[in-house]
Scaffold this motif. Structure first.
Motif, mmCIF file in Angstrom:
data_model
loop_
_atom_site.group_PDB
_atom_site.id
_atom_site.type_symbol
_atom_site.label_atom_id
_atom_site.label_comp_id
_atom_site.label_asym_id
_atom_site.label_seq_id
_atom_site.Cartn_x
_atom_site.Cartn_y
_atom_site.Cartn_z
ATOM 1 N N PRO A 10 0.806 -1.232 0.000
ATOM 2 C CA PRO A 10 0.000 0.000 0.000
ATOM 3 C C PRO A 10 0.834 1.274 0.000
ATOM 4 N N ALA A 11 2.056 1.221 0.515
ATOM 5 C CA ALA A 11 2.905 2.413 0.543
ATOM 6 C C ALA A 11 3.881 2.457 -0.630
ATOM 7 N N GLY A 12 3.679 1.574 -1.619
ATOM 8 C CA GLY A 12 4.624 1.456 -2.726
ATOM 9 C C GLY A 12 5.562 0.300 -2.474
ATOM 10 N N ALA A 13 6.134 -0.217 -3.526
ATOM 11 C CA ALA A 13 6.954 -1.416 -3.432
ATOM 12 C C ALA A 13 8.416 -1.078 -3.141
ATOM 13 N N LEU A 14 9.006 -1.808 -2.207
ATOM 14 C CA LEU A 14 10.439 -1.723 -1.971
ATOM 15 C C LEU A 14 11.116 -2.657 -2.978
ATOM 16 N N LEU A 15 11.814 -2.074 -3.935
ATOM 17 C CA LEU A 15 12.366 -2.829 -5.047
ATOM 18 C C LEU A 15 13.890 -2.849 -4.999
ATOM 19 N N ALA A 56 7.424 2.602 -6.888
ATOM 20 C CA ALA A 56 8.334 2.202 -5.818
ATOM 21 C C ALA A 56 8.209 3.074 -4.583
ATOM 22 N N ARG A 57 8.316 2.444 -3.445
ATOM 23 C CA ARG A 57 8.489 3.167 -2.190
ATOM 24 C C ARG A 57 9.938 3.632 -2.072
ATOM 25 N N ASP A 58 10.855 2.745 -2.474
ATOM 26 C CA ASP A 58 12.278 3.058 -2.471
ATOM 27 C C ASP A 58 12.983 1.974 -3.278
ATOM 28 N N LEU A 59 14.275 2.180 -3.479
ATOM 29 C CA LEU A 59 15.057 1.272 -4.309
ATOM 30 C C LEU A 59 16.328 0.857 -3.581
ATOM 31 N N ARG A 60 16.678 -0.399 -3.711
ATOM 32 C CA ARG A 60 17.917 -0.922 -3.150
ATOM 33 C C ARG A 60 18.775 -1.470 -4.281
ATOM 34 N N ARG A 61 20.096 -1.292 -4.136
ATOM 35 C CA ARG A 61 21.026 -1.849 -5.109
ATOM 36 C C ARG A 61 22.186 -2.420 -4.292
ATOM 37 N N ALA A 62 22.039 -3.689 -3.866
ATOM 38 C CA ALA A 62 22.963 -4.286 -2.897
ATOM 39 C C ALA A 62 24.133 -5.007 -3.540
ATOM 40 N N GLY A 63 23.996 -5.453 -4.795
ATOM 41 C CA GLY A 63 25.133 -6.019 -5.486
ATOM 42 C C GLY A 63 25.211 -7.526 -5.540
ATOM 43 N N SER A 64 24.164 -8.228 -5.124
ATOM 44 C CA SER A 64 24.135 -9.687 -5.224
ATOM 45 C C SER A 64 22.747 -10.109 -5.668
ATOM 46 N N ALA A 65 22.631 -10.584 -6.904
ATOM 47 C CA ALA A 65 21.326 -11.007 -7.412
ATOM 48 C C ALA A 65 20.765 -12.164 -6.594
ATOM 49 N N LEU A 82 21.159 -12.874 -3.427
ATOM 50 C CA LEU A 82 20.593 -12.394 -2.170
ATOM 51 C C LEU A 82 19.361 -11.536 -2.395
ATOM 52 N N ASP A 83 19.361 -10.723 -3.436
ATOM 53 C CA ASP A 83 18.156 -9.943 -3.738
ATOM 54 C C ASP A 83 16.956 -10.860 -3.932
ATOM 55 N N ARG A 105 11.513 -9.488 2.466
ATOM 56 C CA ARG A 105 12.330 -8.334 2.835
ATOM 57 C C ARG A 105 12.357 -7.300 1.721
ATOM 58 N N LEU A 106 12.126 -7.756 0.513
ATOM 59 C CA LEU A 106 11.943 -6.903 -0.650
ATOM 60 C C LEU A 106 10.629 -7.289 -1.312
ATOM 61 N N ASP A 107 9.980 -6.324 -1.944
ATOM 62 C CA ASP A 107 8.731 -6.627 -2.634
ATOM 63 C C ASP A 107 8.958 -7.103 -4.062
ATOM 64 N N GLY A 108 10.074 -6.711 -4.646
ATOM 65 C CA GLY A 108 10.334 -7.120 -6.016
ATOM 66 C C GLY A 108 11.767 -6.825 -6.411
ATOM 67 N N TYR A 109 12.152 -7.381 -7.545
ATOM 68 C CA TYR A 109 13.517 -7.249 -8.048
ATOM 69 C C TYR A 109 13.482 -7.306 -9.567
ATOM 70 N N PHE A 110 14.306 -6.471 -10.202
ATOM 71 C CA PHE A 110 14.400 -6.497 -11.661
ATOM 72 C C PHE A 110 15.835 -6.178 -12.057
ATOM 73 N N GLU A 111 16.314 -6.830 -13.100
ATOM 74 C CA GLU A 111 17.661 -6.544 -13.593
ATOM 75 C C GLU A 111 17.844 -7.153 -14.973
ATOM 76 N N ARG A 112 18.579 -6.416 -15.815
ATOM 77 C CA ARG A 112 18.932 -6.905 -17.145
ATOM 78 C C ARG A 112 20.318 -7.543 -17.129
ATOM 79 N N GLY A 113 20.486 -8.534 -18.012
ATOM 80 C CA GLY A 113 21.822 -9.050 -18.286
ATOM 81 C C GLY A 113 22.356 -10.067 -17.312
#
Length: 264
Positions: free
Chosen positions: A155-160, A185-194, A196-197, A205-213
């Motif tokens: 409801p507050a936007g997705a943590l992606l 998005a509520r906010d965005l994380r870029r932690a560096g390990s697909a 773990l994401d 702990r995250l609502d969603g994840y997206f990445e190319r390549g």
């Protein structure tokens, strides 16, 4: 015990041993062995040593299986089962001492092409936190003994979460994608390990994840974690060099897919 559960137990056991080796080598000091696709895409001596350990343990336990790893040559097996392995997912984090890295091990059946294989078992182990994420086809996803479930409402936007390719020429496109997706998005994380994401999506702990390549070993285990936690995973644009992986609860997954549908 089903085959899926047997394979998951084996994956978890080997991932734990491999993770402790990675953690020990990190404490001793990291030595950079080479670069891969670019100056930023590094490989350490530990990557190679950890993959060699995983490969040897699998060879002893299941000598007829195939192997597809990040740091060594692929091997076609005789059983129809292939192990898809990233010995240290998040190598740049690992090299810099950032504790967001993981050992990722998956067992798949049939084709070794993502989207065409049948994932059977997965283990993602985070040595820095000691967390072991596992999934077996049809049996659910777990963090230790705790059953996992993706989030279903935002409801507050997705943590992606997302990631960027190491090739500087792709950064503009990746940033354009982020701008589009930030509308939900509520906010965005870029932690560096697909790996773990994806595990964090499975754990809510995250609502969603997206990445190319991403490469097969980046997401083979994590995708099964998400699916077995009730989520959805899609790999689109597979005819391109940089296919898009999207994962999350059904609602978030579908909204991200809709937003990116017009991308080429």
């Amino acid at each position: 015990m089903s085959l899926e559960l047997e394979l998951t137990a084996l994956a978890a056991s080997i991932a734990a041993e491999a993770g402790e080796l990675a953690r020990t080598r990190r404490a001793e000091g990291v030595h950079l062995a080479a670069t891969k696709s670019s100056l930023a895409d590094i490989v350490t001596d530990a990557d190679r040593e950890v993959e060699a350990l995983i490969r040897e343990r699998l060879r002893i336990a299941r000598p007829g299986d195939g192997f597809l790893g990040e740091e060594s040559e692929a091997e076609r097996g005789e059983t129809g089962i292939t192990w898809v392995v990233d010995p240290i997912d998040g190598t740049v984090n690992y090299a810099y001492g950032i504790p967001s890295y993981a050992v990722s091990i998956a067992a798949v059946r049939g084709s070794v092409v993502p989207g065409e294989w049948e994932a059977l078992a997965a283990a993602v182990y985070a040595p820095a936190s000691g967390e072991m994420f596992t999934a077996a086809r049809g049996e659910g996803s777990f963090l230790g003994d705790l059953r996992l479930s993706v989030t279903t409402e935002t409801p507050a936007g997705a943590l992606l979460a997302t990631g960027f390719g190491y090739d500087p020429s792709t950064h503009d496109g990746d940033l354009a994608t982020v701008r589009k997706v930030m509308t939900i998005a509520r906010d965005l994380r870029r932690a560096g390990s697909a790996a773990l994401d994806l595990a964090f999506v499975a754990a809510g702990r995250l609502d969603g994840y997206f990445e190319r390549g991403l490469k097969p070993w980046d997401h083979a285990a994590g995708a099964l974690l998400v699916a077995e936690a009730g989520g959805r995973v899609s790999l689109t644009d597979t005819a391109t060099l940089r296919p898009m992986l999207v994962a999350g609860g059904t609602q978030v997954h579908d909204r991200v897919i809709d937003i990116l549908r017009d991308e080429t």
